[in-house]
Design an enzyme around this catalytic site. Structure first.
Site, mmCIF file in Angstrom:
data_model
loop_
_atom_site.group_PDB
_atom_site.id
_atom_site.type_symbol
_atom_site.label_atom_id
_atom_site.label_comp_id
_atom_site.label_asym_id
_atom_site.label_seq_id
_atom_site.Cartn_x
_atom_site.Cartn_y
_atom_site.Cartn_z
ATOM 1 N N LYS A 86 -14.953 -9.899 -7.468
ATOM 2 C CA LYS A 86 -16.272 -10.218 -6.910
ATOM 3 C C LYS A 86 -17.131 -10.944 -7.939
ATOM 4 C CE LYS A 86 -16.427 -6.283 -3.723
ATOM 5 N NZ LYS A 86 -17.094 -5.006 -3.380
ATOM 6 N N GLU A 136 -4.653 -0.735 -3.642
ATOM 7 C CA GLU A 136 -5.964 -0.656 -4.288
ATOM 8 C C GLU A 136 -6.122 0.659 -5.044
ATOM 9 O OE1 GLU A 136 -10.742 -1.165 -3.275
ATOM 10 O OE2 GLU A 136 -9.250 -1.567 -1.724
ATOM 11 N N HIS A 177 15.345 -9.363 13.054
ATOM 12 C CA HIS A 177 15.452 -10.813 13.134
ATOM 13 C C HIS A 177 14.653 -11.502 12.032
ATOM 14 C CE1 HIS A 177 17.333 -10.235 17.048
ATOM 15 N NE2 HIS A 177 16.402 -9.331 17.265
#
Length: 531
Positions: free
Chosen positions: A454, A321, A350
């Site tokens: 937004k 950000e 793994h």
């Protein structure tokens, strides 16, 4: 080869005694003369950081300072008023948390608060989650839960786990502006849950928000238990040393003084002008080398400590950000950023270490090592070998395996993990982000992309309201997506309307009826019960 690596290790190792920290940059393949060549630029970035800490305006469009560094060193704030305010707020956090933990402030049914529900999003949630996961004791008297999204099913999962304990659950609502949609939605869902058990939300609620915000005024008018301020000079992703992180941590019994002290000591280290003696400057320069200064490689964070499992996720927001910017500070198009990924070691043995060693070379790794496995002695899993020895072996084995393939890595070493060590890590990366932003000439302290997202979400909700209004006005008639789009004057939004109606039809809330078809975008929709 090994002898050369040892010489390089000794030449470039950063080591500090108090707080204890080692940063090994020797496995980054920067050329001879690179640090000297970059010294003028990193010193310029350091001067810009000094100016920032002195109170310079960081966001010209918002006329806003950036002062999260003052949170752990109030005496460095640019005015006596800010210094006193920070000091008073930290004292208030400690006092309130102590009263909750001692049972002096009780729940609505008279008992102690034994649970904590933190309601926030992004930086208003990640800091509290990181602190709780990494430092909260399983024997603690309060257990924390989190609403960190606007997913109804996720909130139901949390509420089901809390169950009948809601009467003993303290809710903290965190929103700097007081109008963050995800946080507002979580708050409304929480209010409904408390009400369903005959409880007053106000009797269980605390607000952390800017003074005089919508949330602050609502909490005051409804008589919430407490309100703590968030200052306009603290961004969400750098708010962990504000009440956003400190209050949940103090409620869980975490030593917030040690946390703040660890951050403050690291801030001091990272103000040093001598590059080889400044871990944040070295880290920023390694990022610049590793990415070519333009984000061409990803940053992989692998902490070999289960308590730090959330740290890569925390860094995703802090780094991406802050640095992910379309425009530079002078308005030119730069499309900057560094992608951050990570998982705890040795889990990675793994999973994706196979690709790191043998796949596409589009990354550099940061290993985070903690020397002390546990405070008490460990049992042997085989003669003279403990589980922690294997963890240590996997770290250094993976590091060697990557070096064999020419893959670059940094190694950050701490002696032990505690509240002070987490404060060190937070401050180190905050400073490195700020310095790297200076190197690539972007503003690390604004987020136009987040605001654009937004706004786009608000546009989707506006469109949904138009669709539902149209269907409500036409009884039980069924319409295709394209017919609806044309009728409401939004023909270019047909795809979004399709997705809106598919979601609405899958839920009972809006009473959307669907006449299915193949392919599915030929389906027709109506509002049930309107005919």
């Amino acid at each position: 080869m090994e002898a050369d690596l040892w010489l390089r290790y000794k030449k470039y190792l950063f080591e500090n005694v108090d707080p204890f920290m080692r940063l090994d940059i020797s496995r980054m393949n920067f050329p001879a003369g690179y640090l000297e060549e970059m010294t003028p630029r990193i010193r310029q970035a350091l001067r810009e950081m000094d100016s920032l800490e002195a109170g310079a305006i960081a966001n010209a469009d918002e006329k806003r300072m950036v002062g999260h560094y003052w949170l752990r060193a109030p005496e460095r704030a640019p005015t006596p008023e800010i210094t006193q305010d920070i000091t008073n707020v930290v004292a208030a956090v400690k006092s309130f948390a102590a009263k909750i933990r001692q049972g002096l402030v009780k729940g609505p049914q008279g008992g102690r608060f034994t649970k904590l529900l933190v309601i926030g999003i992004g930086g208003s949630a990640l800091g509290a989650q990181l602190l709780a996961h990494s430092l909260a004791s399983p024997e603690g008297t309060i257990k924390s839960y989190h609403f960190d999204n606007t997913d109804p099913d996720g909130m139901d999962m949390v509420l089901q786990e809390i169950g009948a304990g809601l009467a003993h659950t303290l809710a903290i609502v965190i929103s700097k502006s007081g109008g963050t949609i995800e946080t507002r939605n979580g708050m409304i869902e929480a209010m409904a849950a408390y009400s369903s058990q005959g409880l007053s939300f106000a009797d269980c609620a605390v607000a952390i928000t800017e003074r005089e915000s919508l949330l602050d005024r609502m909490a005051q008018s409804q008589g919430w238990l407490m309100r703590f301020p968030l200052w306009d000079w603290v961004g969400g992703r750098t708010s962990i040393t504000s009440p956003v992180g400190l209050l949940p941590a103090a409620l869980l019994g975490i030593d917030i003084d040690a946390f703040l002290q660890g951050a403050a000591k690291t801030d001091e280290l990272t103000r040093r002008e001598e590059v080889l003696n400044n871990p944040a400057a070295l880290m920023a320069l390694m990022w610049y080398h590793g990415t070519g200064g333009c984000g061409k490689k990803d940053m992989i964070i692998i902490p070999y400590k289960d308590r730090l499992a959330l740290f890569p996720r925390y860094l995703q927001q802090l780094v991406m950000e802050s640095l992910g910017k379309r425009q530079g500070r002078n308005g030119d198009i730069v499309n900057q950023g560094i992608s951050v990924f990570g998982n705890k070691g040795s889990t990675d043995q793994h999973s994706y270490v196979q690709q790191l060693r043998d796949g596409v070379d589009n990354f550099f790794v940061t290993f985070i090592e903690v020397l002390q496995d546990r405070a008490l002695p460990s049992i042997e899993v085989e003669p003279a070998v403990t589980a922690g020895d294997y963890l240590h072996g996997f770290l250094h084995g993976t590091r060697e395996a990557l070096t064999e393939r020419g893959r670059e890595s940094l190694t950050l070493t701490l002696r032990q993990f505690n509240a002070g060590a987490l404060g060190m890590l937070v401050a180190l990366y905050e400073r490195a982000v700020g310095l790297y932003a200076g190197l690539i000439n972007v503003n690390a302290y604004h987020q136009p992309g987040v605001e654009a997202g937004k706004k786009a979400a608000a546009d989707v909700i506006r469109l949904q309201n138009k669709v539902l209004t149209f269907l409500g006005a036409h009884g039980d008639e069924h319409f295709s997506v394209e017919e609806i789009a044309a009728a409401i004057g939004e023909p270019e939004a047909a795809e979004t309307i399709f997705h809106l109606l598919e979601h609405a039809a899958a839920n009972v809330d809006h009473r959307i009826m669907k006449l299915s078809a193949q392919p599915s975008f030929l389906a027709k929709y109506s509002l049930a019960g309107m005919g």
